[in-house]
Motif scaffolding. Structure first.
Motif, mmCIF file in Angstrom:
data_model
loop_
_atom_site.group_PDB
_atom_site.id
_atom_site.type_symbol
_atom_site.label_atom_id
_atom_site.label_comp_id
_atom_site.label_asym_id
_atom_site.label_seq_id
_atom_site.Cartn_x
_atom_site.Cartn_y
_atom_site.Cartn_z
ATOM 1 N N LEU A 55 0.666 -1.167 -0.059
ATOM 2 C CA LEU A 55 0.147 -0.017 0.094
ATOM 3 C C LEU A 55 0.919 1.203 0.137
ATOM 4 N N ARG A 56 1.998 1.211 0.692
ATOM 5 C CA ARG A 56 2.871 2.494 0.928
ATOM 6 C C ARG A 56 3.650 2.637 -0.498
ATOM 7 N N SER A 57 3.947 1.488 -1.249
ATOM 8 C CA SER A 57 4.445 1.737 -2.540
ATOM 9 C C SER A 57 3.695 2.309 -3.632
ATOM 10 N N VAL A 58 2.372 1.587 -3.560
ATOM 11 C CA VAL A 58 1.592 2.036 -4.648
ATOM 12 C C VAL A 58 1.104 3.567 -4.185
ATOM 13 N N ILE A 59 0.774 4.017 -3.134
ATOM 14 C CA ILE A 59 0.384 5.310 -2.841
ATOM 15 C C ILE A 59 0.983 6.251 -3.163
ATOM 16 N N LEU A 60 2.483 6.116 -3.277
ATOM 17 C CA LEU A 60 3.689 6.999 -3.499
ATOM 18 C C LEU A 60 3.369 7.116 -5.215
ATOM 19 N N GLU A 61 3.362 6.136 -5.863
ATOM 20 C CA GLU A 61 3.140 6.144 -7.245
ATOM 21 C C GLU A 61 1.899 6.808 -7.674
ATOM 22 N N ARG A 62 0.972 6.715 -6.750
ATOM 23 C CA ARG A 62 -0.553 7.361 -6.997
ATOM 24 C C ARG A 62 -0.109 9.136 -6.977
ATOM 25 N N LEU A 63 0.665 9.271 -5.932
ATOM 26 C CA LEU A 63 1.042 10.665 -5.694
ATOM 27 C C LEU A 63 1.835 11.398 -7.047
ATOM 28 N N ARG A 64 2.517 10.500 -7.827
ATOM 29 C CA ARG A 64 3.033 10.990 -9.087
ATOM 30 C C ARG A 64 2.245 11.107 -10.137
ATOM 31 N N SER A 65 1.199 10.100 -10.131
ATOM 32 C CA SER A 65 0.281 9.789 -11.444
ATOM 33 C C SER A 65 -1.034 10.581 -11.413
ATOM 34 N N ALA A 66 -1.466 10.860 -10.129
ATOM 35 C CA ALA A 66 -2.736 11.644 -10.059
ATOM 36 C C ALA A 66 -2.634 13.081 -10.937
ATOM 37 N N GLY A 67 -3.856 13.132 -11.762
ATOM 38 C CA GLY A 67 -3.656 14.312 -12.542
ATOM 39 C C GLY A 67 -4.019 15.612 -12.108
ATOM 40 N N SER A 68 -4.982 15.987 -11.093
ATOM 41 C CA SER A 68 -5.143 17.186 -10.832
ATOM 42 C C SER A 68 -4.294 17.454 -9.170
ATOM 43 N N MET A 69 -4.009 18.712 -9.031
ATOM 44 C CA MET A 69 -3.314 19.094 -7.883
ATOM 45 C C MET A 69 -4.250 18.987 -6.564
ATOM 46 N N ARG A 70 -5.430 18.757 -6.731
ATOM 47 C CA ARG A 70 -6.501 18.476 -5.623
ATOM 48 C C ARG A 70 -6.153 17.048 -5.245
ATOM 49 N N LEU A 71 -6.136 16.461 -6.296
ATOM 50 C CA LEU A 71 -5.917 14.879 -5.738
ATOM 51 C C LEU A 71 -4.464 14.532 -5.192
ATOM 52 N N LYS A 72 -3.529 15.187 -5.795
ATOM 53 C CA LYS A 72 -2.346 15.296 -5.167
ATOM 54 C C LYS A 72 -2.146 15.506 -3.873
ATOM 55 N N LYS A 73 -2.986 16.716 -3.612
ATOM 56 C CA LYS A 73 -2.683 16.949 -2.338
ATOM 57 C C LYS A 73 -3.554 16.064 -1.127
ATOM 58 N N ALA A 74 -4.644 15.326 -1.717
ATOM 59 C CA ALA A 74 -5.369 14.473 -1.025
ATOM 60 C C ALA A 74 -4.681 13.375 -0.636
ATOM 61 N N VAL A 75 -3.790 12.896 -1.721
ATOM 62 C CA VAL A 75 -2.953 11.607 -1.343
ATOM 63 C C VAL A 75 -1.802 12.106 -0.489
ATOM 64 N N SER A 76 -1.384 13.152 -0.702
ATOM 65 C CA SER A 76 -0.260 13.668 0.158
ATOM 66 C C SER A 76 -0.744 13.561 1.688
ATOM 67 N N GLU A 77 -1.874 14.172 2.011
ATOM 68 C CA GLU A 77 -2.168 14.178 3.358
ATOM 69 C C GLU A 77 -2.279 12.780 3.874
ATOM 70 N N LEU A 78 -2.772 11.815 3.031
ATOM 71 C CA LEU A 78 -2.889 10.352 3.358
ATOM 72 C C LEU A 78 -1.586 9.606 3.689
ATOM 73 N N ILE A 79 -0.685 10.260 2.821
ATOM 74 C CA ILE A 79 0.709 9.685 3.096
ATOM 75 C C ILE A 79 1.398 10.036 4.524
ATOM 76 N N VAL A 80 0.940 11.399 4.673
ATOM 77 C CA VAL A 80 1.554 11.766 5.995
ATOM 78 C C VAL A 80 0.758 10.957 7.217
ATOM 79 N N LEU A 81 -0.486 10.673 6.994
ATOM 80 C CA LEU A 81 -0.962 10.039 8.179
ATOM 81 C C LEU A 81 -0.638 8.608 8.160
ATOM 82 N N LEU A 82 -0.385 8.037 7.020
ATOM 83 C CA LEU A 82 0.090 6.518 7.256
ATOM 84 C C LEU A 82 1.556 6.506 7.471
ATOM 85 N N SER A 83 2.371 7.648 7.246
ATOM 86 C CA SER A 83 3.772 7.485 7.784
ATOM 87 C C SER A 83 3.572 7.724 9.317
ATOM 88 N N GLU A 84 2.787 8.340 9.782
ATOM 89 C CA GLU A 84 2.591 8.643 11.171
ATOM 90 C C GLU A 84 2.302 7.360 11.866
#
Length: 208
Positions: free
Chosen positions: A86-115
């Protein structure tokens, strides 16, 4: 499956009050009865969905659930290999998401999963490669610079909310990297330059 969850998410966003209320009741019942299945389906939408509005909605719901004890239990009950995938795939999604809004949403999820991947009692980090991965992504210049910008945003959020991941060496490395990016951001992207400066300020504060 993902298609079923996408249909539920559309109903949850409906302008029809009756349809939306029925969807909310159905969704809450499903969460209560099959949290693992629902969380897995939500993550599938976030990571592989084609409708980015639905992906963003799914990400918001995931973050909300992961702040609850039940959501954290779901995460803890995943096999180590599942969490790593899941951690590997979500990092790839950070790169592949088209809109900045989705990139930011994925970024926030990454921070939470990191914690959630860091055990404060033992100082064991299940995601030790995250900072290195983000550092690499922050210099990516294969698009208009937006991928680098959101990676830098994520670094800033981690420095603010998950400071235990940073060592003295990693902070020094990041300060050097961020100085270079502020001077020469990927594709001259102004948001990347801004996020690099914000991340620098956050890391300096951690170092103090």
């Amino acid at each position: 499956d993902r298609a079923t969850m996408e249909a539920i998410l559309r109903a949850l966003s409906s302008n029809n009050n009756e349809e939306r209320n029925l969807a909310e009741k159905s969704f809450n019942d499903a969460l209560a009865n099959d949290l693992r299945g629902i969380m897995n389906q939500l993550m599938q939408v976030v990571l592989a969905g084609q409708d980015e509005n639905l992906c963003e909605h799914a990400s918001v719901i995931c973050r909300g659930q992961l702040t609850k004890s039940s959501g954290r239990e779901w995460w803890a009950n995943l096999a180590p290999g599942e969490r790593q995938n899941l951690r590997s795939v979500i990092l790839e999604r950070l790169r592949s998401a088209g809109s900045m809004r989705l990139k930011k949403a994925v970024s926030e999820l990454i921070v939470l999963l990191s914690e959630m991947s860091f055990d404060e009692d033992s100082s064991e980090d299940e995601w030790p490669s995250l900072l290195e991965d983000l550092a690499r992504i922050s210099t990516f210049d294969g698009d208009d610079g937006s991928v680098a910008a959101v990676a830098l945003l994520t670094i800033n959020q981690l420095a603010s909310e998950c400071t235990q991941k940073f060592t003295a060496d990693s902070m020094l490395n990041f300060q050097n990297l961020l100085c270079n990016i502020m001077a020469n951001p990927p594709k001259g992207n102004s948001l990347a330059r801004l996020n690099a400066s914000l991340a620098m300020a956050s890391i300096i504060q951690v170092a103090e």
